[in-house]
Motif scaffolding. Structure first.
Motif, mmCIF file in Angstrom:
data_model
loop_
_atom_site.group_PDB
_atom_site.id
_atom_site.type_symbol
_atom_site.label_atom_id
_atom_site.label_comp_id
_atom_site.label_asym_id
_atom_site.label_seq_id
_atom_site.Cartn_x
_atom_site.Cartn_y
_atom_site.Cartn_z
ATOM 1 N N CYS A 118 -34.323 -2.946 -40.111
ATOM 2 C CA CYS A 118 -33.286 -3.498 -39.176
ATOM 3 C C CYS A 118 -33.772 -4.792 -38.427
ATOM 4 C CB CYS A 118 -31.968 -3.450 -38.919
ATOM 5 S SG CYS A 118 -32.158 -2.624 -37.235
ATOM 6 N N LEU A 119 -33.839 -5.710 -38.255
ATOM 7 C CA LEU A 119 -33.773 -7.068 -37.037
ATOM 8 C C LEU A 119 -32.986 -6.898 -36.195
ATOM 9 C CD1 LEU A 119 -36.021 -9.724 -37.615
ATOM 10 C CD2 LEU A 119 -34.420 -9.740 -36.507
ATOM 11 N N LEU A 120 -32.826 -6.583 -34.798
ATOM 12 C CA LEU A 120 -31.492 -7.252 -33.880
ATOM 13 C C LEU A 120 -31.923 -8.216 -33.250
ATOM 14 C CD1 LEU A 120 -30.127 -6.059 -32.198
ATOM 15 C CD2 LEU A 120 -30.984 -5.614 -30.443
ATOM 16 N N ILE A 121 -31.265 -9.608 -33.509
ATOM 17 C CA ILE A 121 -30.910 -10.760 -32.676
ATOM 18 C C ILE A 121 -29.855 -10.721 -31.871
ATOM 19 C CG2 ILE A 121 -30.700 -13.207 -33.599
ATOM 20 C CD1 ILE A 121 -30.022 -12.512 -36.371
ATOM 21 N N VAL A 122 -30.679 -11.769 -30.799
ATOM 22 C CA VAL A 122 -29.805 -11.380 -29.351
ATOM 23 C C VAL A 122 -29.841 -12.471 -28.955
ATOM 24 C CG1 VAL A 122 -29.562 -10.292 -26.674
ATOM 25 C CG2 VAL A 122 -31.001 -9.528 -28.841
ATOM 26 N N ASP A 123 -28.282 -12.979 -28.916
ATOM 27 C CA ASP A 123 -28.227 -14.875 -28.687
ATOM 28 C C ASP A 123 -26.560 -14.838 -28.741
ATOM 29 O OD1 ASP A 123 -28.009 -17.960 -28.813
ATOM 30 O OD2 ASP A 123 -30.167 -17.967 -29.320
ATOM 31 N N GLU B 223 -28.787 -6.937 -37.410
ATOM 32 C CA GLU B 223 -27.802 -6.426 -36.679
ATOM 33 C C GLU B 223 -28.004 -7.513 -35.109
ATOM 34 O OE1 GLU B 223 -25.887 -4.015 -36.727
ATOM 35 O OE2 GLU B 223 -27.336 -3.051 -38.316
ATOM 36 N N GLU B 224 -26.104 -7.753 -34.348
ATOM 37 C CA GLU B 224 -26.757 -9.109 -33.851
ATOM 38 C C GLU B 224 -26.621 -8.361 -32.047
ATOM 39 O OE1 GLU B 224 -23.909 -11.893 -35.590
ATOM 40 O OE2 GLU B 224 -25.661 -12.089 -37.170
ATOM 41 N N ALA B 225 -26.053 -8.856 -31.513
ATOM 42 C CA ALA B 225 -25.658 -8.697 -30.263
ATOM 43 C C ALA B 225 -25.303 -10.138 -29.446
ATOM 44 C CB ALA B 225 -26.924 -8.165 -29.488
ATOM 45 N N ASP B 226 -24.758 -10.842 -28.864
ATOM 46 C CA ASP B 226 -23.756 -11.694 -28.013
ATOM 47 C C ASP B 226 -24.400 -11.386 -26.787
ATOM 48 O OD1 ASP B 226 -22.153 -10.544 -27.525
ATOM 49 O OD2 ASP B 226 -20.133 -10.993 -27.643
ATOM 50 N N SER B 227 -25.415 -10.641 -26.265
ATOM 51 C CA SER B 227 -25.758 -10.739 -24.576
ATOM 52 C C SER B 227 -27.175 -9.230 -24.824
ATOM 53 C CB SER B 227 -24.946 -10.560 -23.588
ATOM 54 O OG SER B 227 -24.452 -8.993 -23.924
ATOM 55 N N ALA B 228 -27.655 -9.474 -24.236
ATOM 56 C CA ALA B 228 -29.097 -9.000 -23.931
ATOM 57 C C ALA B 228 -27.928 -7.334 -23.529
ATOM 58 C CB ALA B 228 -29.350 -9.135 -23.139
ATOM 59 N N GLU B 229 -27.339 -7.485 -22.481
ATOM 60 C CA GLU B 229 -26.757 -5.439 -21.882
ATOM 61 C C GLU B 229 -25.757 -5.437 -24.137
ATOM 62 O OE1 GLU B 229 -26.383 -8.900 -18.951
ATOM 63 O OE2 GLU B 229 -25.858 -8.432 -20.473
ATOM 64 N N LYS B 230 -25.612 -6.262 -24.474
ATOM 65 C CA LYS B 230 -24.835 -5.400 -25.853
ATOM 66 C C LYS B 230 -26.418 -4.982 -26.376
ATOM 67 C CE LYS B 230 -20.295 -7.150 -25.917
ATOM 68 N NZ LYS B 230 -19.756 -8.284 -26.294
ATOM 69 N N ALA B 231 -27.205 -6.028 -26.456
ATOM 70 C CA ALA B 231 -28.104 -5.568 -27.715
ATOM 71 C C ALA B 231 -28.979 -3.862 -26.483
ATOM 72 C CB ALA B 231 -29.799 -6.022 -26.747
ATOM 73 N N GLN C 119 -27.021 -1.208 -25.251
ATOM 74 C CA GLN C 119 -25.852 -0.404 -25.527
ATOM 75 C C GLN C 119 -26.525 -0.273 -27.763
ATOM 76 O OE1 GLN C 119 -22.587 -2.623 -24.982
ATOM 77 N NE2 GLN C 119 -22.798 -2.455 -23.083
ATOM 78 N N VAL C 120 -26.493 -1.516 -28.425
ATOM 79 C CA VAL C 120 -26.630 -1.118 -29.204
ATOM 80 C C VAL C 120 -27.485 0.561 -29.842
ATOM 81 C CG1 VAL C 120 -24.740 -2.434 -30.679
ATOM 82 C CG2 VAL C 120 -27.621 -2.554 -30.563
ATOM 83 N N ILE C 121 -28.825 -0.299 -28.798
ATOM 84 C CA ILE C 121 -30.293 0.426 -28.990
ATOM 85 C C ILE C 121 -29.883 1.785 -28.105
ATOM 86 C CG2 ILE C 121 -32.373 0.758 -27.957
ATOM 87 C CD1 ILE C 121 -32.534 -2.056 -28.193
ATOM 88 N N ASP C 122 -29.819 2.065 -26.834
ATOM 89 C CA ASP C 122 -28.979 3.140 -26.522
ATOM 90 C C ASP C 122 -28.011 4.246 -27.191
ATOM 91 O OD1 ASP C 122 -29.382 4.332 -24.265
ATOM 92 O OD2 ASP C 122 -27.098 4.492 -23.412
ATOM 93 N N ALA C 123 -27.445 2.737 -28.425
ATOM 94 C CA ALA C 123 -26.506 4.133 -29.173
ATOM 95 C C ALA C 123 -27.479 4.278 -29.756
ATOM 96 C CB ALA C 123 -25.835 3.356 -29.202
ATOM 97 N N GLY C 124 -28.462 4.881 -30.312
ATOM 98 C CA GLY C 124 -29.323 4.559 -31.701
ATOM 99 C C GLY C 124 -30.250 3.695 -33.078
ATOM 100 N N LEU C 125 -29.482 2.764 -32.056
ATOM 101 C CA LEU C 125 -30.105 1.828 -32.851
ATOM 102 C C LEU C 125 -31.528 1.209 -32.592
ATOM 103 C CD1 LEU C 125 -29.943 -0.504 -35.219
ATOM 104 C CD2 LEU C 125 -30.447 -2.361 -33.603
ATOM 105 N N LYS C 126 -32.628 1.813 -33.587
ATOM 106 C CA LYS C 126 -33.306 1.178 -33.374
ATOM 107 C C LYS C 126 -34.684 -0.156 -34.765
ATOM 108 C CE LYS C 126 -34.654 4.937 -31.308
ATOM 109 N NZ LYS C 126 -34.311 4.631 -30.134
ATOM 110 N N PRO C 127 -34.823 -0.998 -33.977
ATOM 111 C CA PRO C 127 -34.783 -2.256 -34.489
ATOM 112 C C PRO C 127 -36.675 -2.350 -34.434
ATOM 113 C CG PRO C 127 -34.397 -3.197 -32.336
ATOM 114 C CD PRO C 127 -34.269 -1.201 -32.869
#
Length: 122
Positions: free
Chosen positions: A4-9, A30-38, A40-48
């Motif tokens: 996966c690729l994580l987009i943060v904007d 995968e998308e995150a609308d803030s750096a903080e959310k990005a 969080q999802v990485i901490d929850a196990g996402l390995k982009p």
């Protein structure tokens, strides 16, 4: 888990546009609308396999995100590219010093973005 690729904007339209542009890569987006959310999802196990982030967002900046990602176990060599309207050399140097892999200026050429992703995530 598939690649996966994580987009943060913080712009919903930019998240959608980048996600559509990257469809030909075959990566899950995968998308995150803030750096903080990005983080969080990485901490929850996402390995982009790669992170594309805006520079200027409310809260943490893209450069702050790069610094934080570089400190995480297993994320030291994950490509992190800033996709931003900023074009000043001093900002690019700050991003580079933080550990960013690359820098693309908005508006972006979808074909060039796909080519960059395919180069960084073989």
């Amino acid at each position: 888990m598939t690649d996966c690729l994580l987009i943060v904007d913080d712009s919903p339209s930019m998240l959608m546009g980048v996600s559509i542009a990257l469809h030909p890569t075959g990566l899950d987006i995968e998308e995150a609308d803030s750096a903080e959310k990005a983080l969080q999802v990485i901490d929850a196990g996402l390995k982009p396999r790669m992170i594309l982030t805006d520079l200027n967002m409310g809260g943490m900046s893209g450069i702050d995100l790069v610094k934080a990602v570089r400190k995480l176990p297993g994320m030291g060599f994950t490509p992190v590219v800033l996709l931003t309207t900023e074009s000043q050399d001093d900002m690019r140097q700050m991003a580079n010093a933080a550990g960013a892999t690359g820098w693309l200026v908005k508006p972006f050429d979808p074909d060039k973005l796909v080519a960059l992703v395919k180069k960084l995530v073989p």
